[in-house]
Design a protein around this motif. Structure first.
Motif, mmCIF file in Angstrom:
data_model
loop_
_atom_site.group_PDB
_atom_site.id
_atom_site.type_symbol
_atom_site.label_atom_id
_atom_site.label_comp_id
_atom_site.label_asym_id
_atom_site.label_seq_id
_atom_site.Cartn_x
_atom_site.Cartn_y
_atom_site.Cartn_z
ATOM 1 N N ALA A 1 7.903 -0.042 -6.324
ATOM 2 C CA ALA A 1 7.829 -0.551 -5.298
ATOM 3 C C ALA A 1 6.913 -0.337 -4.244
ATOM 4 N N ILE A 2 6.341 0.373 -4.321
ATOM 5 C CA ILE A 2 5.822 0.065 -2.240
ATOM 6 C C ILE A 2 4.803 -0.311 -2.805
ATOM 7 N N TYR A 3 4.009 -1.086 -3.640
ATOM 8 C CA TYR A 3 2.834 -1.850 -3.687
ATOM 9 C C TYR A 3 3.335 -2.918 -3.773
ATOM 10 N N SER A 4 4.912 -3.500 -3.342
ATOM 11 C CA SER A 4 5.160 -4.847 -2.655
ATOM 12 C C SER A 4 5.207 -4.912 -0.945
ATOM 13 N N PHE A 5 5.353 -4.090 -0.491
ATOM 14 C CA PHE A 5 5.335 -2.877 1.202
ATOM 15 C C PHE A 5 3.888 -2.652 1.835
ATOM 16 N N GLU A 6 4.514 -3.592 3.237
ATOM 17 C CA GLU A 6 3.433 -3.461 3.387
ATOM 18 C C GLU A 6 3.471 -2.049 4.171
ATOM 19 N N ALA A 7 4.166 -2.140 4.789
ATOM 20 C CA ALA A 7 4.953 -0.729 5.932
ATOM 21 C C ALA A 7 4.978 0.801 4.614
ATOM 22 N N LEU A 8 4.761 0.872 3.566
ATOM 23 C CA LEU A 8 4.938 1.859 2.689
ATOM 24 C C LEU A 8 3.619 1.944 1.758
ATOM 25 N N SER A 9 2.820 2.820 1.615
ATOM 26 C CA SER A 9 2.083 3.123 0.650
ATOM 27 C C SER A 9 1.406 4.690 0.048
#
Length: 326
Positions: free
Chosen positions: A143-151
């Protein structure tokens, strides 16, 4: 051990349940063992210890608030997946303040998934084990690949096509017959880390403490755990696996759990099931290598799924055999 059982029962219920949840990572429903595991995690790294603490508390409270089985909650069964979720996400994702919130939601989901898996698998007398942890962490990692705040952290595998290894490994003979200071240290480190990596700890002392914690609950359980890490070192050596992965214990932590499950927990303890556990442990190594290559294109680690898959197959097969008994 009786003294550990007495201490376990004397603890206030909230503390007892939380610590049992930590202990259940290695099938040990004892608060004393759970405390040893938790202390070991903090020794390995404060962040990992805190993440495990947040995970086990969150998943246990979630199970209580959602009205899941009181007996299962008391046994710590709604705690161990949450225990694993915390340090796992902090290993594979970039450490930020938001990640703590992410871990809380993942721990909540792990309890929901566990309840669903129990509902599905109970008619077949098959445990969900760490499958909720695996499914939850895979979901949260992708899921993190869709969220800028997580990497992702550098540890999370980069998606790519599997390639044949080409490394300067020590030959099999050097591992097995050359008892130099170097090879003795290799064995010592690989065996200890094989147990520590069950909770993502790259630390020899943590592995030793985990084994002591298991021993407090069961001698047979500790023997199965040690045999599992031995299989997870010896078999990859003979198959020519990456020496770096072997030394880090990354081929051993799944056989540790498999051999404990088959040889101690879910089948009647006997010489026969001990031999069966060895077979299951060997197959877990091959299963892990296969799953690692299968998951490589999407950049996901195997986590404990090789253990779950192998254990499920052996336990399902046990219901078809006149020789195995649960």
């Amino acid at each position: 051990m009786q003294w550990a059982v007495k201490i376990d029962m004397a603890l206030p219920r909230p503390i007892r349940v939380i610590l049992r949840g930590v202990g259940q990572v290695f099938f040990c429903g004892n608060a004393v063992t759970g405390l040893v595991f938790l202390v070991a995690l903090y020794i390995g790294g404060t962040t990992a210890g805190l993440a495990a603490t947040v995970g086990v508390i969150t998943s246990t409270i979630t199970a209580f608030l959602l009205g899941f089985s009181e007996d299962d909650i008391d046994a710590g069964l709604y705690g161990f997946n949450g225990t694993l979720v915390g340090p796992c996400l902090f290993l594979f994702l970039e450490n930020t303040p938001l990640l703590w919130v992410y871990v809380v939601f993942a721990a909540i989901l792990s309890s929901v998934v566990l309840a669903a898996m129990i509902k599905i698998l109970t008619p077949y007398k098959i445990p969900a084990s760490t499958s909720p942890f695996v499914l939850t962490c895979w979901m949260f990692m992708v899921a993190i690949y869709s969220f800028e705040a997580l990497s992702p952290s550098p540890v999370l595998p980069v998606p790519g096509i599997p390639e044949a290894i080409a490394s300067a490994n020590l030959p099999v003979a050097a591992w097995l017959s050359s008892f130099t200071d170097n090879t003795i240290e290799l064995w010592y480190v690989a065996l200890a880390k094989g147990i520590a990596e069950v909770m993502f700890a790259d630390n020899v002392l943590v592995g030793i403490l985990f084994l002591i914690g298991i021993l407090i609950t069961s001698v047979r359980g500790a023997v199965m755990a040690f045999c599992g890490t031995f299989v997870g070192v010896l078999v990859p050596i003979h198959l020519g696996a990456s020496q770096n992965l072997i030394e880090m214990g990354l081929y051993a932590f799944n056989p540790v759990l498999t051999m404990m499950a088959v040889g101690w927990v879910f089948l009647k303890p006997s010489t026969g099931t001990a031999i069966l556990a060895f077979l299951a442990g060997i197959l877990t190594v091959i299963c892990q290598a296969a799953l690692a290559n299968f998951l490589a294109p999407i950049g996901l680690p195997t986590l404990t799924f090789p253990f779950v898959l192998t254990m499920w197959m052996f336990l399902f097969a046990a219901g078809m055999s006149k020789h195995w008994s649960s």
